[in-house]
Structures are given as structure tokens and as C-alpha cells.
Design a protein around this motif. Sequence first.
Motif, PDB file in Angstrom:
ATOM      1  N   THR A   1     -24.606 -56.325  23.630  1.00 54.02           N
ATOM      2  CA  THR A   1     -25.213 -56.657  22.521  1.00 54.02           C
ATOM      3  C   THR A   1     -24.860 -55.551  21.324  1.00 54.02           C
ATOM      4  O   THR A   1     -24.592 -55.925  20.140  1.00 54.02           O
ATOM      5  N   ALA A   2     -24.345 -54.488  21.694  1.00 51.31           N
ATOM      6  CA  ALA A   2     -23.957 -53.278  20.782  1.00 51.31           C
ATOM      7  C   ALA A   2     -22.561 -53.724  20.159  1.00 51.31           C
ATOM      8  O   ALA A   2     -22.407 -53.808  18.950  1.00 51.31           O
TER       9      ALA A   2
ATOM     10  N   ASN B   1     -23.229 -56.865  17.732  1.00 52.37           N
ATOM     11  CA  ASN B   1     -23.828 -56.262  16.328  1.00 52.37           C
ATOM     12  C   ASN B   1     -22.766 -55.489  15.543  1.00 52.37           C
ATOM     13  O   ASN B   1     -22.852 -55.689  14.409  1.00 52.37           O
ATOM     14  N   ASN B   2     -22.367 -54.364  16.332  1.00 55.77           N
ATOM     15  CA  ASN B   2     -21.302 -53.606  15.729  1.00 55.77           C
ATOM     16  C   ASN B   2     -19.951 -54.523  15.176  1.00 55.77           C
ATOM     17  O   ASN B   2     -19.819 -54.132  13.857  1.00 55.77           O
TER      18      ASN B   2
ATOM     19  N   ASN C   1     -21.545 -55.942  11.883  1.00 53.12           N
ATOM     20  CA  ASN C   1     -21.779 -54.881  11.002  1.00 53.12           C
ATOM     21  C   ASN C   1     -20.466 -53.926  10.547  1.00 53.12           C
ATOM     22  O   ASN C   1     -20.720 -52.802   9.894  1.00 53.12           O
TER      23      ASN C   1
ATOM     24  N   LEU D   1     -18.978 -51.673  12.606  1.00 57.31           N
ATOM     25  CA  LEU D   1     -19.297 -50.552  13.169  1.00 57.31           C
ATOM     26  C   LEU D   1     -18.542 -50.323  14.219  1.00 57.31           C
ATOM     27  O   LEU D   1     -18.111 -51.184  14.751  1.00 57.31           O
TER      28      LEU D   1
ATOM     29  N   LEU E   1     -21.873 -43.329  16.362  1.00 57.01           N
ATOM     30  CA  LEU E   1     -21.487 -44.751  15.554  1.00 57.01           C
ATOM     31  C   LEU E   1     -20.773 -44.427  14.388  1.00 57.01           C
ATOM     32  O   LEU E   1     -21.161 -43.328  13.669  1.00 57.01           O
TER      33      LEU E   1
ATOM     34  N   GLU F   1     -25.317 -49.374   7.371  1.00 62.26           N
ATOM     35  CA  GLU F   1     -25.307 -50.082   8.655  1.00 62.26           C
ATOM     36  C   GLU F   1     -25.663 -49.033   9.725  1.00 62.26           C
ATOM     37  O   GLU F   1     -26.229 -49.306  10.778  1.00 62.26           O
TER      38      GLU F   1
ATOM     39  N   THR G   1     -28.689 -49.250  12.315  1.00 58.56           N
ATOM     40  CA  THR G   1     -28.555 -49.456  13.662  1.00 58.56           C
ATOM     41  C   THR G   1     -28.931 -48.203  14.427  1.00 58.56           C
ATOM     42  O   THR G   1     -29.842 -48.433  15.562  1.00 58.56           O
TER      43      THR G   1
ATOM     44  N   ARG H   1     -32.873 -49.141  14.736  1.00 60.60           N
ATOM     45  CA  ARG H   1     -33.081 -49.884  15.804  1.00 60.60           C
ATOM     46  C   ARG H   1     -33.069 -49.247  17.177  1.00 60.60           C
ATOM     47  O   ARG H   1     -34.047 -49.716  18.047  1.00 60.60           O
ATOM     48  N   ILE H   2     -32.170 -48.432  17.151  1.00 58.72           N
ATOM     49  CA  ILE H   2     -32.095 -47.784  18.700  1.00 58.72           C
ATOM     50  C   ILE H   2     -33.118 -46.932  19.014  1.00 58.72           C
ATOM     51  O   ILE H   2     -33.914 -46.744  19.968  1.00 58.72           O
TER      52      ILE H   2
ATOM     53  N   ASP I   1     -36.047 -48.842  20.296  1.00 57.00           N
ATOM     54  CA  ASP I   1     -35.637 -49.591  21.429  1.00 57.00           C
ATOM     55  C   ASP I   1     -36.431 -48.970  22.587  1.00 57.00           C
ATOM     56  O   ASP I   1     -36.194 -47.765  22.802  1.00 57.00           O
TER      57      ASP I   1
END
Length: 138
Positions: A24-25, A28-29, A32, A34, A49, A55, A59, A62-63, A66
Motif C-alpha cells: 500500500t505504501a 500510494n507513495n 504522491n 513520496l 518519508l 503530501e 501521509t 493517515r499513518i 491507522d
Amino acid sequence: MSRLIYFSEKRELGPGGVEAILDTARSNNERNCLTGVLLFNRKFFLQCLEGGREEVTATFGRIAADPRHGNVALVSVHDIDVRDFPDWTMGYVPTTSPEVNSVLRQFQETEDFDPRLLSSTTAVALMNAMRSMGRTTL
């Protein structure tokens, strides 16, 4: 551009474990723009990151929300001119190999990796030292 480093304690990872987080990272990265690296020792995550400030901030938000991450703590946030991990949408360094443990012992006195014991300066230095040991696949 910004660089953000945080650590968290692992909670229940669910199906796919750390592999699912990495998949997922990376997706998504890439979307974005990243880059970064993740250290994981079955108890703690330490992650860097890099990318645009908005961005990176989104991120991290969101982390932090989580449920797989507990006790999320910001270690360092800085503006940067150059990325340390420009080719990794999310590099991965498991802290289980003897080579990695040898480097970790240079940054902390305890045998078990514990990012709570690192200063922000030491965390950045550790991430850079791990660059040569990271991998982009699990």
C-alpha cells in the motif's frame, strides 16, 4: 521538499502483515511522489518519508490514524533540498539480520532495536546508514 521521521509500536497487522503495509505504501507513495524507507523489528516501525510538504503531512496523518500503528511519535521534520532515498517509493530494512543489528548497535546500546531511545539526529543518521542495506522488495 520535506523529510519526516516517526516511529510507532506495531499493533495487529491483519492479513498480509508488513507486506500489505509495504504494498500500500509503495502504491500510494508513487502516486504522491513520496520516497522513503521503513525499518521494522516485529515490535516497532521507524519510517522516513520524503517529498512535498503537503503530501508528507497528509501521509503521516493517515499513518497516525491507522490502527496498525500505536503510540505514534514524530521524531524529526525538516525541509530538505535533496532526497536521501530518491529511488525508493518505500525501501524496507528488516532488523533481523546480523548485518543490520551490527549497524543498529552503533546507534544504541541495547541489543533490541528501540526507536524510543534515539534522538532525532541519531534517527536521521541511522536511516542514512541503513540506506545501503535496504531493499525495495520484501
